[in-house]
Design an enzyme around this catalytic site. Structure first.
Site, PDB file in Angstrom:
ATOM      1  N   ARG A  55      44.342  41.056  36.597  1.00  0.00           N
ATOM      2  CA  ARG A  55      44.155  39.612  36.386  1.00  0.00           C
ATOM      3  C   ARG A  55      42.700  39.181  36.508  1.00  0.00           C
ATOM      4  O   ARG A  55      42.180  38.461  35.657  1.00  0.00           O
ATOM      5  CB  ARG A  55      44.951  38.810  37.437  1.00  0.00           C
ATOM      6  N   THR A  56      42.070  39.587  37.593  1.00  0.00           N
ATOM      7  CA  THR A  56      40.744  39.035  37.861  1.00  0.00           C
ATOM      8  C   THR A  56      39.746  39.458  36.785  1.00  0.00           C
ATOM      9  O   THR A  56      39.061  38.630  36.195  1.00  0.00           O
ATOM     10  CB  THR A  56      40.263  39.450  39.270  1.00  0.00           C
ATOM     11  N   LYS A  84      27.042  58.878  41.182  1.00  0.00           N
ATOM     12  CA  LYS A  84      25.917  59.796  41.441  1.00  0.00           C
ATOM     13  C   LYS A  84      25.200  59.439  42.731  1.00  0.00           C
ATOM     14  O   LYS A  84      24.220  60.057  43.102  1.00  0.00           O
ATOM     15  CB  LYS A  84      24.902  59.732  40.290  1.00  0.00           C
ATOM     16  N   ARG A 105      33.468  43.293  41.854  1.00  0.00           N
ATOM     17  CA  ARG A 105      34.525  43.579  42.844  1.00  0.00           C
ATOM     18  C   ARG A 105      34.159  44.894  43.494  1.00  0.00           C
ATOM     19  O   ARG A 105      33.856  45.877  42.803  1.00  0.00           O
ATOM     20  CB  ARG A 105      35.891  43.675  42.164  1.00  0.00           C
ATOM     21  N   HIS A 133      37.821  36.347  48.454  1.00  0.00           N
ATOM     22  CA  HIS A 133      38.070  36.367  47.009  1.00  0.00           C
ATOM     23  C   HIS A 133      37.970  34.911  46.543  1.00  0.00           C
ATOM     24  O   HIS A 133      38.974  34.259  46.259  1.00  0.00           O
ATOM     25  CB  HIS A 133      39.470  36.941  46.755  1.00  0.00           C
TER      26      HIS A 133
END
Ligand code: NCD
Length: 338
Positions: A55-56, A84, A105, A133
């Protein structure tokens, strides 16, 4: 006030007035979601998702596409230089030189702030570990405002994994700031962190009523009494703890009804706390049709940030009190507005 060139890494980055402003713009976006194709023409957004998302990420990307901008994306940390060993600061500095805005995120709490310090462009937090959030909170508050017309005076029960679920942390701050009453019903060992309840109390004079998730049905009957006549700590009912001051200070979040207006469910954040065998042992209740039949819940709206994984029965999807898919759909107009 302008949000131009500002990052949103915690809900506190936005004032109440700015949140209202975002909601007004979101109303306009909703009216004509396909008619905004020039607003971000020529702009590029990078989405850096170092944790799973449906969703986000997609609603941020849909929002930018609807606004006529373009999107570049890292949707799997293993395919970026993160694998890396590159630092987030370096990644942010470089990606910031390619784009106009960055959405991130990340599993580490506070990392969007680090990215914001180096990116040179606005950074939006799309979820940082167990911390916050903020844009989910914008969707949640916007949903409440549209459904109820106001947030002040609502009684919202946050239910489930309140320790590791980041959505409820930013939401609790947002609710407190707009004058809602918060009932926290946590599964055992998953209570709202103390830094959250302390902040709610010290910064927003919001006294959280705390109980156990398994006591939801019993607590419903007690909320009225606890809310309207806060007991001193010595008189606490067994299942409801009033975390206010000992003087019995009454929080006048006026116009409260004494019933639970909203039940905000969250899933068990098993990836953050247990081995898979441990998680399998947790008995997390399922809210179903039978449960919601109780008279006390006749007007209780059901919200969930999704994804759900068993705690919310699909049989409730067609129930008029279920607004979680609407809540998810507001992800696009809200992120367009932001
Ligand atoms: C939430 C998240 O990622 O924090 N999902 C979302 O963004 N809507 C909730 C969750 O994963 O449980």
């Amino acid at each position: 006030m302008s949000l131009k060139n500002r990052s949103v890494t915690i809900i506190e980055d936005l004032s109440n007035e700015e949140i209202e402003q975002v909601f007004c713009v979101a109303d306009r976006m909703l009216e004509s979601i396909k008619g905004q194709t020039e607003l971000c023409a020529g702009q590029i957004m990078a989405t850096l998702f170092y944790e799973p998302s449906t969703r986000t990420r997609l609603s941020f990307e849909a929002a930018m596409n609807r606004l006529g901008g373009r999107v570049i994306s890292v949707s799997d940390a293993q395919t970026s230089s993160h694998a890396k060993g590159e630092s987030l600061a370096d990644t942010a500095r470089v990606v910031g030189s390619y784009v106009d805005i960055m959405v991130i995120r990340h599993p580490s709490e506070g990392s969007p702030r680090i990215a914001a310090d180096y990116a040179g462009v606005p950074v939006v937090n799309a979820g940082d570990g167990t911390h916050e959030h903020p844009t989910q909170t914008l969707c949640d508050l916007y949903t409440l405002r549209r459904e109820k017309g106001h947030i002040k005076g609502l009684t919202v029960a946050l239910w489930g994994d309140l320790k590791y679920g980041r959505t409820v942390h930013s939401l609790a701050y947002g609710l407190a700031r707009f004058g809602a009453r918060i009932v926290a019903l946590a599964d055992e060992g998953m209570e709202l962190p103390e830094y959250v309840t302390a902040r709610l109390l010290n910064e927003y004079s919001c006294h959280v009523i705390q109980g156990k998730a398994s006591d939801l049905d019993r607590i419903v009957q007690q909320v009225d009494a606890v809310c309207l006549n806060p007991p001193s700590s010595k008189q606490l009912p067994l299942t409801a703890q009033y975390s206010g001051d000992e003087s019995g200070h009454k929080d006048d979040r006026d116009s409260a009804t004494g019933q639970i207006d909203v039940l905000y469910l969250t899933r068990l954040q098993k990836e953050r706390q247990f081995s898979s065998e441990g998680a399998a042992k947790v008995r997390y209740k399922t809210i179903d049709h039978q449960f919601m039949k109780r008279a006390e819940f006749s007007d209780t709206l059901l919200m969930h940030p999704l994804p759900r994984v068993g705690e919310l029965s699909c049989e409730l999807d067609t129930d008029p009190r279920s607004i979680y898919f609407k809540q998810a759909s507001f992800g696009v107009p809200i992120r367009m507005a932001l």
